[in-house]
Design a protein around this motif. Structure first.
Motif, short mmCIF file in Angstrom:
data_model
loop_
_atom_site.label_atom_id
_atom_site.label_comp_id
_atom_site.label_asym_id
_atom_site.label_seq_id
_atom_site.Cartn_x
_atom_site.Cartn_y
_atom_site.Cartn_z
N TRP A 60 -43.39 -62.90 -4.81
CA TRP A 60 -41.92 -62.84 -4.88
C TRP A 60 -41.44 -61.40 -4.98
N GLY A 61 -40.50 -61.04 -4.12
CA GLY A 61 -39.89 -59.71 -4.18
C GLY A 61 -40.45 -58.74 -3.16
N PRO A 62 -39.78 -57.58 -3.02
CA PRO A 62 -40.21 -56.57 -2.05
C PRO A 62 -41.58 -55.99 -2.39
N GLU A 63 -42.13 -55.24 -1.44
CA GLU A 63 -43.42 -54.57 -1.66
C GLU A 63 -43.35 -53.69 -2.91
N CYS A 64 -44.44 -53.68 -3.64
CA CYS A 64 -44.62 -52.84 -4.83
C CYS A 64 -43.87 -53.34 -6.06
N PHE A 65 -43.11 -54.44 -5.95
CA PHE A 65 -42.50 -55.06 -7.12
C PHE A 65 -43.53 -56.00 -7.77
N ILE A 66 -43.41 -56.16 -9.07
CA ILE A 66 -44.22 -57.14 -9.79
C ILE A 66 -43.28 -58.11 -10.49
N ASN A 67 -43.85 -59.21 -10.99
CA ASN A 67 -43.05 -60.24 -11.66
C ASN A 67 -43.71 -60.58 -13.00
N PRO A 68 -43.39 -59.83 -14.06
CA PRO A 68 -44.06 -60.03 -15.34
C PRO A 68 -43.68 -61.33 -16.04
N ILE A 69 -42.55 -61.92 -15.69
CA ILE A 69 -42.11 -63.15 -16.34
C ILE A 69 -41.72 -64.15 -15.26
N CYS A 70 -42.23 -65.38 -15.39
CA CYS A 70 -41.86 -66.45 -14.47
C CYS A 70 -41.99 -67.78 -15.19
N GLU A 71 -40.88 -68.50 -15.27
CA GLU A 71 -40.86 -69.80 -15.94
C GLU A 71 -40.22 -70.81 -15.00
N ILE A 72 -40.86 -71.97 -14.84
CA ILE A 72 -40.37 -73.00 -13.92
C ILE A 72 -40.46 -74.37 -14.58
N ILE A 110 -27.30 -53.89 1.27
CA ILE A 110 -28.18 -53.25 0.28
C ILE A 110 -29.62 -53.75 0.39
N GLY A 111 -29.95 -54.44 1.52
CA GLY A 111 -31.36 -54.69 1.79
C GLY A 111 -31.87 -56.10 1.61
N MET A 112 -31.00 -57.09 1.56
CA MET A 112 -31.46 -58.46 1.32
C MET A 112 -32.44 -58.93 2.38
N ARG A 113 -32.14 -58.68 3.65
CA ARG A 113 -33.03 -59.17 4.72
C ARG A 113 -34.39 -58.49 4.66
N ALA A 114 -34.39 -57.20 4.43
CA ALA A 114 -35.67 -56.48 4.33
C ALA A 114 -36.47 -56.98 3.13
N GLY A 115 -35.78 -57.26 2.02
CA GLY A 115 -36.48 -57.77 0.83
C GLY A 115 -37.15 -59.10 1.10
N TRP A 116 -36.43 -60.02 1.76
CA TRP A 116 -37.03 -61.32 2.08
C TRP A 116 -38.18 -61.16 3.06
N SER A 117 -38.03 -60.29 4.05
CA SER A 117 -39.11 -60.09 5.01
C SER A 117 -40.37 -59.58 4.33
N VAL A 131 -38.43 -62.55 -13.49
CA VAL A 131 -38.03 -61.15 -13.65
C VAL A 131 -38.83 -60.31 -12.67
N MET A 132 -38.14 -59.71 -11.72
CA MET A 132 -38.77 -58.74 -10.82
C MET A 132 -38.69 -57.36 -11.47
N ARG A 133 -39.78 -56.60 -11.34
CA ARG A 133 -39.79 -55.23 -11.89
C ARG A 133 -40.12 -54.26 -10.77
N SER A 134 -39.25 -53.28 -10.57
CA SER A 134 -39.44 -52.30 -9.51
C SER A 134 -40.49 -51.27 -9.91
N PRO A 135 -40.97 -50.47 -8.95
CA PRO A 135 -41.98 -49.44 -9.29
C PRO A 135 -41.50 -48.45 -10.34
N ASP A 136 -40.17 -48.24 -10.47
CA ASP A 136 -39.68 -47.30 -11.49
C ASP A 136 -39.44 -47.98 -12.84
N GLY A 137 -39.80 -49.27 -12.94
CA GLY A 137 -39.70 -49.97 -14.21
C GLY A 137 -38.40 -50.72 -14.43
#
Length: 318
Positions: A187-199, A299-306, A210-216
């Motif tokens: 989930w999310g763009p390249e280099c993002f991580i997801n430290p929290i996920c509840e379903i 602001i990049g929605m299509r690129a993020g999904w791709s 929660v998506m976390r970008s490379p800059d935190g």
């Protein structure tokens, strides 16, 4: 135009079911979906494991339609006739079911569409042979699922749509969308991580990631499930109100004290089985306005999904 005399044949000696459902779009959009052969097979008379074979629509009074789905060894064939077409207020048709060596008596479906302040309300009236009286709960369950599918497939000018074919079985793709340990891997763009996920995968259940970008920087997203139809579709809300202020400013630089200019987003995930090893994913996001959709495109929605789909494909091949 209508065939009122044909309505009368269903008066008396029938079992009747009435279901109402609200939609967040104008009546014309919901009405048109009932006559669109391009999407009708995704939701009308569709079952979780069935494979749609034929969808034919002759959208005129007296015209016929056919929706045939392969269910194991059985071809479940639904054939009907349009009796009344009054866009966008009313649609009336009859249909019969053919399958497993049986043919059900014709039944009548009346669809009434009424505009509301936030969209429209659909009232579905189904009149059927009196012998179906003991089956009304099952019939209601079936129509409830069908209307959920309709909600996921209605298209408007406020929508963002993206499609990707993935080299993976549909069941595996559905699990990748609904199991936290899988969703966090792509989930999310390249280099993002997801430290929290509840379903909580249930109707009305909540999801939170929660998506976390490379800059935190964290980008939380929460919502609830509106419709779950494994392994074919999901319908859910998305609330990005906890995103950073800078993100909200990009959505609407004039937002003032509005904490969530994007508003509530409705996400539909549609999974089409191409063969045993390939799946077509269609994601439809509905925004409160065209302006919000366009802002997120900028602001990049299509690129993020791709990039998310690229990550999903890599995960499936790992």
């Amino acid at each position: 135009m209508n065939h009122r005399a044909d309505h009368d044949m269903f008066a008396g000696k029938t079992a009747e079911l009435i279901i109402r459902r609200s939609f967040d779009v104008a009546p014309a959009y919901v009405f048109d979906a009932w006559l669109d052969p391009g999407t009708l097979g995704r939701w009308l008379f569709a079952t979780p494991e069935g494979q749609m074979k034929t969808v034919e629509v002759d959208a005129r009074v007296g015209g016929s339609f056919r929706v045939a789905e392969q269910r194991g060894e059985v071809l479940a064939d639904h054939v009907g006739t349009y009796l009344e077409i009054d866009r966008p207020h009313r649609l009336v048709f009859t249909f019969t079911y053919h399958g497993e060596g049986e043919r059900t008596p014709a039944s009548l479906v009346i669809l009434d569409f009424v505009a509301t302040g936030t969209g429209c309300e659909l009232t579905l009236t189904h009149r059927m042979d009196a012998s179906f009286e003991s089956w009304l709960d099952k019939v209601r369950e079936g129509w409830t699922g069908i209307l959920g599918g309709l909600a996921a497939n209605v298209a408007t000018e406020r929508d963002f749509v993206i499609t990707r074919e993935i080299d993976a079985p549909r069941d595996a793709v559905f699990r990748a969308w609904t199991e936290p340990q899988r969703l966090t891997r792509w989930w999310g763009p390249e280099c993002f991580i997801n430290p929290i996920c509840e379903i909580d995968l249930s109707a009305g259940g909540r999801h939170y990631i929660v998506m976390r970008s490379p800059d935190g920087t964290d980008y939380p997203c929460k919502g609830k499930y509106l419709d779950i139809f494994p392994p074919k579709r999901l319908l859910m809300t998305m609330d990005c109100s906890e995103h950073p202020a800078a993100w909200h400013d990009m959505v609407d630089p004039q937002r003032g004290d509005n904490p969530n200019p994007a508003g509530e987003i409705v996400e539909a995930v549609l999974l089409d089985k191409l063969d045993d090893k390939r799946t077509r994913i269609t994601v439809r996001l509905r925004f409160k306005s065209v302006a919000v959709r366009d802002a997120l495109e900028r602001i990049g929605m299509r690129a993020g999904w791709s990039q998310s789909f690229d990550r999903l494909q890599r995960m499936m091949q790992a």
